[in-house]
Design an enzyme around this catalytic site. Structure first.
Site, PDB file in Angstrom:
ATOM      1  N   ASN A   9     -11.958  69.672  -4.958  1.00  0.00           N
ATOM      2  CA  ASN A   9     -10.709  69.712  -4.190  1.00  0.00           C
ATOM      3  C   ASN A   9     -10.285  68.266  -3.988  1.00  0.00           C
ATOM      4  OD1 ASN A   9      -8.676  69.931  -2.330  1.00  0.00           O
ATOM      5  ND2 ASN A   9      -9.978  70.714  -0.661  1.00  0.00           N
ATOM      6  N   TRP A  10      -9.324  67.836  -4.782  1.00  0.00           N
ATOM      7  CA  TRP A  10      -8.949  66.411  -4.775  1.00  0.00           C
ATOM      8  C   TRP A  10      -8.026  66.042  -3.617  1.00  0.00           C
ATOM      9  CZ3 TRP A  10      -7.812  65.477 -10.745  1.00  0.00           C
ATOM     10  CH2 TRP A  10      -9.025  65.598 -11.437  1.00  0.00           C
ATOM     11  N   LYS A  11      -7.592  67.026  -2.885  1.00  0.00           N
ATOM     12  CA  LYS A  11      -6.738  66.785  -1.702  1.00  0.00           C
ATOM     13  C   LYS A  11      -5.566  65.867  -2.078  1.00  0.00           C
ATOM     14  CE  LYS A  11     -10.686  67.828   1.154  1.00  0.00           C
ATOM     15  NZ  LYS A  11     -11.368  67.737   2.418  1.00  0.00           N
ATOM     16  N   HIS A  95      -7.581  76.648   3.520  1.00  0.00           N
ATOM     17  CA  HIS A  95      -8.415  75.471   3.783  1.00  0.00           C
ATOM     18  C   HIS A  95      -8.254  75.059   5.246  1.00  0.00           C
ATOM     19  CE1 HIS A  95     -10.061  71.457   3.710  1.00  0.00           C
ATOM     20  NE2 HIS A  95     -10.713  71.826   2.619  1.00  0.00           N
ATOM     21  N   GLU A  97      -7.964  72.310   6.609  1.00  0.00           N
ATOM     22  CA  GLU A  97      -6.928  71.291   6.864  1.00  0.00           C
ATOM     23  C   GLU A  97      -5.549  71.943   6.953  1.00  0.00           C
ATOM     24  OE1 GLU A  97      -8.127  68.717   3.683  1.00  0.00           O
ATOM     25  OE2 GLU A  97      -9.943  68.230   4.793  1.00  0.00           O
ATOM     26  N   GLU A 167     -16.831  76.957   4.703  1.00  0.00           N
ATOM     27  CA  GLU A 167     -16.702  75.530   4.963  1.00  0.00           C
ATOM     28  C   GLU A 167     -16.652  75.283   6.469  1.00  0.00           C
ATOM     29  OE1 GLU A 167     -14.929  73.357   1.328  1.00  0.00           O
ATOM     30  OE2 GLU A 167     -13.300  73.864   2.674  1.00  0.00           O
ATOM     31  N   GLY A 173     -15.591  66.330   5.319  1.00  0.00           N
ATOM     32  CA  GLY A 173     -15.168  64.930   5.316  1.00  0.00           C
ATOM     33  C   GLY A 173     -15.833  64.099   6.396  1.00  0.00           C
ATOM     34  N   SER A 212     -19.004  68.075   2.944  1.00  0.00           N
ATOM     35  CA  SER A 212     -19.870  66.917   2.713  1.00  0.00           C
ATOM     36  C   SER A 212     -20.990  67.176   1.702  1.00  0.00           C
ATOM     37  CB  SER A 212     -20.441  66.388   4.033  1.00  0.00           C
ATOM     38  OG  SER A 212     -19.386  65.934   4.868  1.00  0.00           O
ATOM     39  N   GLY A 233     -15.078  67.995  -1.851  1.00  0.00           N
ATOM     40  CA  GLY A 233     -13.950  67.110  -1.566  1.00  0.00           C
ATOM     41  C   GLY A 233     -14.250  65.703  -2.049  1.00  0.00           C
ATOM     42  N   GLY A 234     -14.638  64.834  -1.119  1.00  0.00           N
ATOM     43  CA  GLY A 234     -14.834  63.407  -1.410  1.00  0.00           C
ATOM     44  C   GLY A 234     -15.650  63.133  -2.674  1.00  0.00           C
TER      45      GLY A 234
HETATM   46  P1  PGA Z   1     -15.688  67.166   1.686  1.00  0.00           P
HETATM   47  O1  PGA Z   1     -14.505  68.270   1.625  1.00  0.00           O
HETATM   48  O2  PGA Z   1     -16.614  67.491   0.528  1.00  0.00           O
HETATM   49  O3  PGA Z   1     -15.007  65.852   1.535  1.00  0.00           O
HETATM   50  O4  PGA Z   1     -16.373  67.344   2.999  1.00  0.00           O
HETATM   51  C1  PGA Z   1     -14.761  69.596   1.269  1.00  0.00           C
HETATM   52  C2  PGA Z   1     -13.495  70.396   1.341  1.00  0.00           C
HETATM   53  O5  PGA Z   1     -12.656  70.091   2.186  1.00  0.00           O
HETATM   54  O6  PGA Z   1     -13.272  71.336   0.551  1.00  0.00           O
END
Ligand code: PGA
Length: 253
Positions: A9-11, A95, A97, A167, A173, A212, A233-234
């Protein structure tokens, strides 16, 4: 047998150039006979170039959201049909976010999920509790409500064409990942809840862990019996760490 799935997930990251370079590095680094399904979800604007670059590659393309409506005057939304036209297979919905910063409700998320299903996009339905909810002992209750809202609208059978991502919001994050045991507990709970309604659906649906995940902790998480891969994500923004996570899923999921 559930085939492991690892999705990046490159956001809201990237440039035309960095997207091209990252995809090139992934295409080069992935082994030929992949035991794991791999997907990437770039920001909408990068989807056309990713579609071109990924043609006839095993990497699945996905979007980070999908409209809750078919077509029409819905400024800022992108429909499932549009995403299909640009080669998308996956769409993240719900998600945290989106729930947290854009106030997306369970009802809206259910409508987005249903649009994905209707158009043959595989929704990755994200569910999970906040730290406050976990500390108040409400984890299962929260996960239940988020899942029920979607299944009431789209039906349990829709899970044959969908993926669930657990999640925990406090792990996203933050560098603070759930322990493998904490994650497994919730994954097993979700699968048992589904099994009470339909054993086959429950056994076949993939439940990813997200929050994470990195090259160091992926193996231990994926070794858990009900964790079928990850939403990353990251650590998906660097080819090396993402490829290490994919490899971990191939070895342990
Ligand atoms: P993260 O994000 O790996 O940076 O914690 C995961 C996600 O939001 O899908």
């Amino acid at each position: 047998m559930r085939r492991p799935l690892v999705v990046g997930n490159w956001k809201m990251h990237g440039t035309r150039e960095s997207v091209r370079d990252l995809l090139a590095a992934l295409l080069q680094g992935l082994p030929g006979n992949l035991a794991v399904e791999v997907g990437v979800c770039p920001a909408y604007v990068f989807i056309p170039q990713a579609f071109e670059q990924l043609q006839s590659s095993p990497i699945l393309l996905g979007a980070q959201n999908v409209a809750d409506r078919e077509v029409g005057a819905f400024t800022g939304e992108v429909s499932a049909a549009m995403l299909k036209e640009f080669g998308c297979h996956l769409a993240i919905v719900g998600h945290s976010e989106r729930r947290q910063f854009y106030n997306e409700s369970d009802a809206l998320i259910a409508a987005r999920y249903q649009q994905a299903i209707k158009h043959g996009l595989c929704p990755i339905l994200c569910i999970g509790e906040t730290l406050k909810q976990r500390e108040a002992g409400q984890t299962f209750e929260v996960v239940d409500a988020q899942l029920d809202a979607v299944l009431e609208r789209a039906g349990l059978d829709s899970l044959a064409h969908a993926v669930i991502a657990y999640e925990p919001v406090w792990a996203i994050g933050t560098g603070r990942t759930a322990t493998p045991e904490q994650a497994q507990e919730v994954h097993a709970y979700i699968r048992q809840k589904l099994a009470a309604q339909d054993r086959r659906i429950a056994e076949n649906v993939r439940i990813l862990y997200g929050g994470s995940v990195n090259a160091e902790n992926a193996k231990a998480l994926f070794a858990m019996p009900d964790i079928d891969g990850g939403l990353i994500g990251g650590a998906s923004l660097k080819a090396d760490s993402f490829l290490t996570i994919v490899q971990a899923a191939g070895e342990t999921c």
